[in-house]
Design a protein around this motif. Sequence first.
Motif, PDB file in Angstrom:
ATOM      1  N   VAL A   1       0.858  -1.186   0.000  1.00  0.00           N
ATOM      2  CA  VAL A   1       0.000   0.000   0.000  1.00  0.00           C
ATOM      3  C   VAL A   1       0.891   1.231   0.000  1.00  0.00           C
ATOM      4  CG1 VAL A   1      -1.711   1.350   1.294  1.00  0.00           C
ATOM      5  CG2 VAL A   1      -1.880  -1.142   1.231  1.00  0.00           C
ATOM      6  N   TYR A   2       0.543   2.177  -0.859  1.00  0.00           N
ATOM      7  CA  TYR A   2       1.248   3.457  -0.922  1.00  0.00           C
ATOM      8  C   TYR A   2       0.229   4.589  -0.844  1.00  0.00           C
ATOM      9  CZ  TYR A   2       3.947   7.428  -2.471  1.00  0.00           C
ATOM     10  OH  TYR A   2       4.538   8.663  -2.533  1.00  0.00           O
ATOM     11  N   VAL A   3       0.406   5.484   0.119  1.00  0.00           N
ATOM     12  CA  VAL A   3      -0.481   6.635   0.280  1.00  0.00           C
ATOM     13  C   VAL A   3       0.049   7.767  -0.584  1.00  0.00           C
ATOM     14  CG1 VAL A   3      -1.498   8.274   1.899  1.00  0.00           C
ATOM     15  CG2 VAL A   3      -1.013   5.923   2.637  1.00  0.00           C
ATOM     16  N   TRP A   4      -0.824   8.336  -1.384  1.00  0.00           N
ATOM     17  CA  TRP A   4      -0.433   9.371  -2.328  1.00  0.00           C
ATOM     18  C   TRP A   4      -0.052  10.663  -1.604  1.00  0.00           C
ATOM     19  CZ3 TRP A   4      -3.877   9.091  -7.281  1.00  0.00           C
ATOM     20  CH2 TRP A   4      -3.827   7.805  -7.790  1.00  0.00           C
ATOM     21  N   ASP A   5       0.920  11.346  -2.156  1.00  0.00           N
ATOM     22  CA  ASP A   5       1.393  12.611  -1.592  1.00  0.00           C
ATOM     23  C   ASP A   5       0.254  13.608  -1.417  1.00  0.00           C
ATOM     24  OD1 ASP A   5       3.997  11.663  -1.546  1.00  0.00           O
ATOM     25  OD2 ASP A   5       4.563  12.658  -3.419  1.00  0.00           O
ATOM     26  N   SER A   6      -0.675  13.646  -2.365  1.00  0.00           N
ATOM     27  CA  SER A   6      -1.778  14.606  -2.289  1.00  0.00           C
ATOM     28  C   SER A   6      -2.628  14.382  -1.041  1.00  0.00           C
ATOM     29  CB  SER A   6      -2.649  14.539  -3.544  1.00  0.00           C
ATOM     30  OG  SER A   6      -3.152  13.229  -3.723  1.00  0.00           O
ATOM     31  N   PHE A   7      -2.813  13.108  -0.654  1.00  0.00           N
ATOM     32  CA  PHE A   7      -3.568  12.810   0.569  1.00  0.00           C
ATOM     33  C   PHE A   7      -2.750  13.177   1.801  1.00  0.00           C
ATOM     34  CE2 PHE A   7      -4.879  10.184   4.110  1.00  0.00           C
ATOM     35  CZ  PHE A   7      -6.248  10.382   4.120  1.00  0.00           C
ATOM     36  N   VAL A   8      -1.489  12.820   1.805  1.00  0.00           N
ATOM     37  CA  VAL A   8      -0.613  13.133   2.934  1.00  0.00           C
ATOM     38  C   VAL A   8      -0.569  14.640   3.172  1.00  0.00           C
ATOM     39  CG1 VAL A   8       1.765  13.045   3.791  1.00  0.00           C
ATOM     40  CG2 VAL A   8       0.791  11.066   2.615  1.00  0.00           C
ATOM     41  N   ASP A   9      -0.406  15.403   2.097  1.00  0.00           N
ATOM     42  CA  ASP A   9      -0.325  16.858   2.212  1.00  0.00           C
ATOM     43  C   ASP A   9      -1.627  17.471   2.717  1.00  0.00           C
ATOM     44  OD1 ASP A   9       2.248  16.658   1.241  1.00  0.00           O
ATOM     45  OD2 ASP A   9       1.725  17.285  -0.794  1.00  0.00           O
ATOM     46  N   ARG A  10      -2.756  16.890   2.313  1.00  0.00           N
ATOM     47  CA  ARG A  10      -4.056  17.449   2.659  1.00  0.00           C
ATOM     48  C   ARG A  10      -4.533  17.015   4.045  1.00  0.00           C
ATOM     49  NH1 ARG A  10      -6.747  14.920  -0.703  1.00  0.00           N
ATOM     50  NH2 ARG A  10      -8.276  13.801   0.487  1.00  0.00           N
ATOM     51  N   VAL A  11      -4.351  15.735   4.388  1.00  0.00           N
ATOM     52  CA  VAL A  11      -4.914  15.190   5.617  1.00  0.00           C
ATOM     53  C   VAL A  11      -3.849  15.021   6.693  1.00  0.00           C
ATOM     54  CG1 VAL A  11      -6.137  13.230   6.631  1.00  0.00           C
ATOM     55  CG2 VAL A  11      -6.788  14.085   4.379  1.00  0.00           C
ATOM     56  N   GLY A  12      -2.812  14.272   6.378  1.00  0.00           N
ATOM     57  CA  GLY A  12      -1.661  14.169   7.261  1.00  0.00           C
ATOM     58  C   GLY A  12      -1.800  13.350   8.518  1.00  0.00           C
ATOM     59  N   ASP A  13      -2.914  12.700   8.767  1.00  0.00           N
ATOM     60  CA  ASP A  13      -3.032  11.858   9.952  1.00  0.00           C
ATOM     61  C   ASP A  13      -3.830  10.615   9.583  1.00  0.00           C
ATOM     62  OD1 ASP A  13      -2.714  10.974  12.540  1.00  0.00           O
ATOM     63  OD2 ASP A  13      -4.224  12.305  13.387  1.00  0.00           O
ATOM     64  N   PHE A  14      -3.122   9.501   9.392  1.00  0.00           N
ATOM     65  CA  PHE A  14      -3.726   8.283   8.866  1.00  0.00           C
ATOM     66  C   PHE A  14      -2.915   7.076   9.325  1.00  0.00           C
ATOM     67  CE2 PHE A  14      -0.537   9.858   6.012  1.00  0.00           C
ATOM     68  CZ  PHE A  14       0.205   8.729   5.702  1.00  0.00           C
ATOM     69  N   GLN A  15      -3.445   5.893   9.057  1.00  0.00           N
ATOM     70  CA  GLN A  15      -2.712   4.651   9.309  1.00  0.00           C
ATOM     71  C   GLN A  15      -3.139   3.624   8.278  1.00  0.00           C
ATOM     72  OE1 GLN A  15      -3.094   2.877  13.255  1.00  0.00           O
ATOM     73  NE2 GLN A  15      -0.936   2.356  13.127  1.00  0.00           N
ATOM     74  N   ILE A  16      -2.166   2.898   7.741  1.00  0.00           N
ATOM     75  CA  ILE A  16      -2.441   1.898   6.719  1.00  0.00           C
ATOM     76  C   ILE A  16      -2.010   0.506   7.180  1.00  0.00           C
ATOM     77  CG2 ILE A  16      -2.411   3.448   4.741  1.00  0.00           C
ATOM     78  CD1 ILE A  16       0.548   2.705   4.301  1.00  0.00           C
ATOM     79  N   ALA A  17      -2.607  -0.489   6.552  1.00  0.00           N
ATOM     80  CA  ALA A  17      -2.245  -1.887   6.782  1.00  0.00           C
ATOM     81  C   ALA A  17      -2.405  -2.628   5.469  1.00  0.00           C
ATOM     82  CB  ALA A  17      -3.139  -2.510   7.852  1.00  0.00           C
ATOM     83  N   THR A  18      -1.738  -3.767   5.350  1.00  0.00           N
ATOM     84  CA  THR A  18      -1.861  -4.569   4.129  1.00  0.00           C
ATOM     85  C   THR A  18      -1.664  -6.043   4.445  1.00  0.00           C
ATOM     86  OG1 THR A  18      -1.217  -4.688   1.793  1.00  0.00           O
ATOM     87  CG2 THR A  18       0.566  -4.394   3.399  1.00  0.00           C
TER      88      THR A  18
END
Length: 140
Positions: A66-83
């Motif tokens: 899983v790769y989180v897109w830069d646009s999401f990181v820049d806009r939201v910045g608080d998340f957690q992923i799993a795969t």
Amino acid sequence: MRIVPVAAVAAVVLAGLSSGVAHAESAPGCGPVTQIGATAYINGTSSSAWASVKQFKGCGKNWSYVYVWDSFVDRVGDFQIATWVETTTMNGYVKAPRNQQAVWSKGTDTLSVCTRAAGSMVDFVSNPDYAHTVKTEKRC
């Protein structure tokens, strides 16, 4: 004369970007792996997604990524992923530390069965109680 080499390089780059198949990437402890199947997208299509979910094979194993897109990181910045790699159960599950932008599953000994990659993301800003989960198509 310089126009021809530049045009040739541009054509090769564009062909690689539009082929729909990922180039080899490196899984942890494995080295180059090859994407199998199409990419799935968390929260939309390739133009509106928050993250990409892919399945790979290599070193005699299946891997999910899983790769989180830069646009999401820049806009939201608080998340957690799993795969994980999914058969009839979750295999190789890995949960990334909060706000880590990419994560690989553990390699799974599942090449002889049907599998799919799965990925999930919690957006702590908009809804911390819900995990957006997607899966790639099943590959046998």
